[in-house]
Design a protein around this motif. Structure first.
Motif, PDB file in Angstrom:
ATOM      1  N   LEU A  20       0.826  -1.165  -0.153  1.00  0.00           N
ATOM      2  CA  LEU A  20       0.039  -0.112   0.014  1.00  0.00           C
ATOM      3  C   LEU A  20       0.834   1.265   0.027  1.00  0.00           C
ATOM      4  O   LEU A  20       0.478   2.140  -0.593  1.00  0.00           O
ATOM      5  CB  LEU A  20      -0.945   0.115   1.313  1.00  0.00           C
ATOM      6  CG  LEU A  20      -2.049  -0.854   1.251  1.00  0.00           C
ATOM      7  CD1 LEU A  20      -2.659  -0.842   2.637  1.00  0.00           C
ATOM      8  CD2 LEU A  20      -3.035  -0.622   0.179  1.00  0.00           C
ATOM      9  N   VAL A  21       1.834   1.268   0.868  1.00  0.00           N
ATOM     10  CA  VAL A  21       2.773   2.505   0.923  1.00  0.00           C
ATOM     11  C   VAL A  21       4.043   2.561   0.350  1.00  0.00           C
ATOM     12  O   VAL A  21       4.775   3.414   0.359  1.00  0.00           O
ATOM     13  CB  VAL A  21       2.906   2.671   2.283  1.00  0.00           C
ATOM     14  CG1 VAL A  21       1.446   3.258   3.232  1.00  0.00           C
ATOM     15  CG2 VAL A  21       3.500   1.835   3.281  1.00  0.00           C
ATOM     16  N   GLY A  22       4.346   1.169  -0.295  1.00  0.00           N
ATOM     17  CA  GLY A  22       5.493   1.110  -1.024  1.00  0.00           C
ATOM     18  C   GLY A  22       7.033   1.042  -0.254  1.00  0.00           C
ATOM     19  O   GLY A  22       8.031   0.932  -0.528  1.00  0.00           O
ATOM     20  N   LYS A  23       6.803   0.831   1.055  1.00  0.00           N
ATOM     21  CA  LYS A  23       7.819   0.618   1.999  1.00  0.00           C
ATOM     22  C   LYS A  23       7.296  -0.202   3.123  1.00  0.00           C
ATOM     23  O   LYS A  23       6.266  -0.111   3.729  1.00  0.00           O
ATOM     24  CB  LYS A  23       8.345   1.854   2.665  1.00  0.00           C
ATOM     25  CG  LYS A  23       9.697   1.853   3.537  1.00  0.00           C
ATOM     26  CD  LYS A  23      10.135   3.288   3.905  1.00  0.00           C
ATOM     27  CE  LYS A  23      11.413   3.074   4.810  1.00  0.00           C
ATOM     28  NZ  LYS A  23      11.912   4.443   5.275  1.00  0.00           N
ATOM     29  N   ARG A  24       8.271  -1.214   3.509  1.00  0.00           N
ATOM     30  CA  ARG A  24       7.961  -2.148   4.540  1.00  0.00           C
ATOM     31  C   ARG A  24       8.259  -1.591   5.924  1.00  0.00           C
ATOM     32  O   ARG A  24       9.192  -1.036   6.040  1.00  0.00           O
ATOM     33  CB  ARG A  24       8.636  -3.526   4.308  1.00  0.00           C
ATOM     34  CG  ARG A  24       8.382  -4.407   5.388  1.00  0.00           C
ATOM     35  CD  ARG A  24       9.223  -5.893   4.873  1.00  0.00           C
ATOM     36  NE  ARG A  24       8.848  -6.900   6.128  1.00  0.00           N
ATOM     37  CZ  ARG A  24       7.707  -7.846   5.920  1.00  0.00           C
ATOM     38  NH1 ARG A  24       7.067  -7.678   4.746  1.00  0.00           N
ATOM     39  NH2 ARG A  24       7.490  -8.759   6.819  1.00  0.00           N
ATOM     40  N   PRO A  25       7.165  -1.429   6.679  1.00  0.00           N
ATOM     41  CA  PRO A  25       7.584  -0.972   8.022  1.00  0.00           C
ATOM     42  C   PRO A  25       8.559  -1.833   8.795  1.00  0.00           C
ATOM     43  O   PRO A  25       8.594  -3.053   8.752  1.00  0.00           O
ATOM     44  CB  PRO A  25       6.193  -0.944   8.766  1.00  0.00           C
ATOM     45  CG  PRO A  25       5.064  -1.081   7.686  1.00  0.00           C
ATOM     46  CD  PRO A  25       5.646  -1.906   6.565  1.00  0.00           C
ATOM     47  N   ALA A  26       9.363  -0.935   9.639  1.00  0.00           N
ATOM     48  CA  ALA A  26      10.355  -1.533  10.201  1.00  0.00           C
ATOM     49  C   ALA A  26      10.073  -2.521  11.371  1.00  0.00           C
ATOM     50  O   ALA A  26      10.432  -3.431  11.683  1.00  0.00           O
ATOM     51  CB  ALA A  26      11.541  -0.604  10.619  1.00  0.00           C
ATOM     52  N   ASP A  27       8.905  -1.884  12.304  1.00  0.00           N
ATOM     53  CA  ASP A  27       8.696  -2.452  13.481  1.00  0.00           C
ATOM     54  C   ASP A  27       7.185  -2.131  13.941  1.00  0.00           C
ATOM     55  O   ASP A  27       6.481  -1.493  13.108  1.00  0.00           O
ATOM     56  CB  ASP A  27       9.762  -2.117  14.628  1.00  0.00           C
ATOM     57  CG  ASP A  27       9.892  -0.764  14.627  1.00  0.00           C
ATOM     58  OD1 ASP A  27       9.032   0.131  14.387  1.00  0.00           O
ATOM     59  OD2 ASP A  27      10.922  -0.585  15.264  1.00  0.00           O
ATOM     60  N   ASN A  29       6.530  -0.166  16.118  1.00  0.00           N
ATOM     61  CA  ASN A  29       6.379   1.435  16.366  1.00  0.00           C
ATOM     62  C   ASN A  29       5.858   2.189  15.012  1.00  0.00           C
ATOM     63  O   ASN A  29       5.181   2.953  15.029  1.00  0.00           O
ATOM     64  CB  ASN A  29       7.749   1.911  16.841  1.00  0.00           C
ATOM     65  CG  ASN A  29       7.823   1.803  18.562  1.00  0.00           C
ATOM     66  OD1 ASN A  29       6.835   1.158  19.007  1.00  0.00           O
ATOM     67  ND2 ASN A  29       8.914   1.567  18.940  1.00  0.00           N
ATOM     68  N   ALA A  30       6.762   1.570  13.739  1.00  0.00           N
ATOM     69  CA  ALA A  30       6.282   2.282  12.535  1.00  0.00           C
ATOM     70  C   ALA A  30       4.826   2.163  12.227  1.00  0.00           C
ATOM     71  O   ALA A  30       4.286   2.873  11.860  1.00  0.00           O
ATOM     72  CB  ALA A  30       7.028   1.525  11.595  1.00  0.00           C
ATOM     73  N   ILE A  31       4.149   0.861  12.485  1.00  0.00           N
ATOM     74  CA  ILE A  31       2.916   0.604  12.259  1.00  0.00           C
ATOM     75  C   ILE A  31       1.801   1.321  13.193  1.00  0.00           C
ATOM     76  O   ILE A  31       0.974   2.031  12.638  1.00  0.00           O
ATOM     77  CB  ILE A  31       2.625  -1.032  12.559  1.00  0.00           C
ATOM     78  CG1 ILE A  31       3.118  -1.746  11.268  1.00  0.00           C
ATOM     79  CG2 ILE A  31       0.865  -1.026  12.504  1.00  0.00           C
ATOM     80  CD1 ILE A  31       2.587  -1.738   9.934  1.00  0.00           C
ATOM     81  N   LEU A  32       2.273   1.473  14.498  1.00  0.00           N
ATOM     82  CA  LEU A  32       1.524   2.402  15.501  1.00  0.00           C
ATOM     83  C   LEU A  32       1.682   3.812  15.048  1.00  0.00           C
ATOM     84  O   LEU A  32       0.556   4.501  15.172  1.00  0.00           O
ATOM     85  CB  LEU A  32       2.111   2.174  16.592  1.00  0.00           C
ATOM     86  CG  LEU A  32       1.855   0.879  17.361  1.00  0.00           C
ATOM     87  CD1 LEU A  32       2.391   0.729  18.881  1.00  0.00           C
ATOM     88  CD2 LEU A  32       0.360   0.779  17.634  1.00  0.00           C
ATOM     89  N   PHE A  33       2.657   4.121  14.475  1.00  0.00           N
ATOM     90  CA  PHE A  33       2.791   5.692  13.937  1.00  0.00           C
ATOM     91  C   PHE A  33       1.704   5.743  12.582  1.00  0.00           C
ATOM     92  O   PHE A  33       1.143   6.745  12.740  1.00  0.00           O
ATOM     93  CB  PHE A  33       4.188   6.069  13.469  1.00  0.00           C
ATOM     94  CG  PHE A  33       4.302   7.241  12.620  1.00  0.00           C
ATOM     95  CD1 PHE A  33       4.249   8.557  13.612  1.00  0.00           C
ATOM     96  CD2 PHE A  33       4.382   7.497  11.419  1.00  0.00           C
ATOM     97  CE1 PHE A  33       4.206   9.806  12.839  1.00  0.00           C
ATOM     98  CE2 PHE A  33       4.479   8.502  10.537  1.00  0.00           C
ATOM     99  CZ  PHE A  33       4.480   9.706  11.526  1.00  0.00           C
ATOM    100  N   LEU A  34       1.794   4.678  11.775  1.00  0.00           N
ATOM    101  CA  LEU A  34       0.920   4.853  10.705  1.00  0.00           C
ATOM    102  C   LEU A  34      -0.629   4.864  11.187  1.00  0.00           C
ATOM    103  O   LEU A  34      -1.379   5.766  10.663  1.00  0.00           O
ATOM    104  CB  LEU A  34       1.003   3.685   9.728  1.00  0.00           C
ATOM    105  CG  LEU A  34       2.203   3.790   8.811  1.00  0.00           C
ATOM    106  CD1 LEU A  34       2.553   2.523   8.181  1.00  0.00           C
ATOM    107  CD2 LEU A  34       2.555   4.834   7.931  1.00  0.00           C
ATOM    108  N   ILE A  35      -0.929   4.164  12.113  1.00  0.00           N
ATOM    109  CA  ILE A  35      -2.428   3.988  12.459  1.00  0.00           C
ATOM    110  C   ILE A  35      -2.636   5.257  13.357  1.00  0.00           C
ATOM    111  O   ILE A  35      -3.712   5.868  13.086  1.00  0.00           O
ATOM    112  CB  ILE A  35      -2.479   2.990  13.530  1.00  0.00           C
ATOM    113  CG1 ILE A  35      -2.292   1.527  12.814  1.00  0.00           C
ATOM    114  CG2 ILE A  35      -3.887   2.826  14.137  1.00  0.00           C
ATOM    115  CD1 ILE A  35      -2.491   0.330  13.797  1.00  0.00           C
ATOM    116  N   GLY A  36      -1.822   5.967  14.080  1.00  0.00           N
ATOM    117  CA  GLY A  36      -1.992   7.318  14.799  1.00  0.00           C
ATOM    118  C   GLY A  36      -2.380   8.390  13.725  1.00  0.00           C
ATOM    119  O   GLY A  36      -3.014   9.315  13.806  1.00  0.00           O
TER     120      GLY A  36
END
Length: 114
Positions: A20-27, A29-36
């Motif tokens: 979806l975003v073209g980059k694999r989230p590192a961890d 925290n990265a996913i939580l940031f995107l959700i936020g």
């Protein structure tokens, strides 16, 4: 969900986000940031370190709200969501806490597809 099932679902989720975003989230925290960012609703922009931490808190509250741990309490004067803790979050070691959050993040994304 057992640990192996969480790991399999988590890797699948990371693959989906990457597509979806073209980059694999590192961890996590990265996913939580995107959700936020998604839950704040202002779209992508530059955030301060403090704002990034606040966004991750918003995400934690949002994903745990699916199991009744938090309840949405409106928005503050700046339009940021407020949450109220409605039941105690289970204690556990670091791995258990991470798996607990991952399981709720997976559920959050599944709920978006319904």
């Amino acid at each position: 969900m057992d640990e192996k099932s969480i790991d399999i679902a988590w890797e699948g989720l990371l693959d989906q986000v990457q597509s979806l975003v073209g980059k694999r989230p590192a961890d996590l925290n990265a996913i939580l940031f995107l959700i936020g960012v998604q839950e704040l609703g202002t779209g992508p922009k530059r955030f301060s370190k403090e704002a990034k931490q606040d966004l991750m808190h918003i995400a934690v509250c949002r994903v745990l709200s699916l199991s009744g741990y938090y309840t949405f309490d409106g928005q503050d004067k700046d339009g940021w969501p407020r949450w109220i803790l409605t039941k105690p979050i289970p204690h556990g070691d670091l791995l258990e806490q991470e798996n607990f959050l991952k399981q709720h993040v997976i559920h959050y994304f599944e709920s978006l597809l319904v």
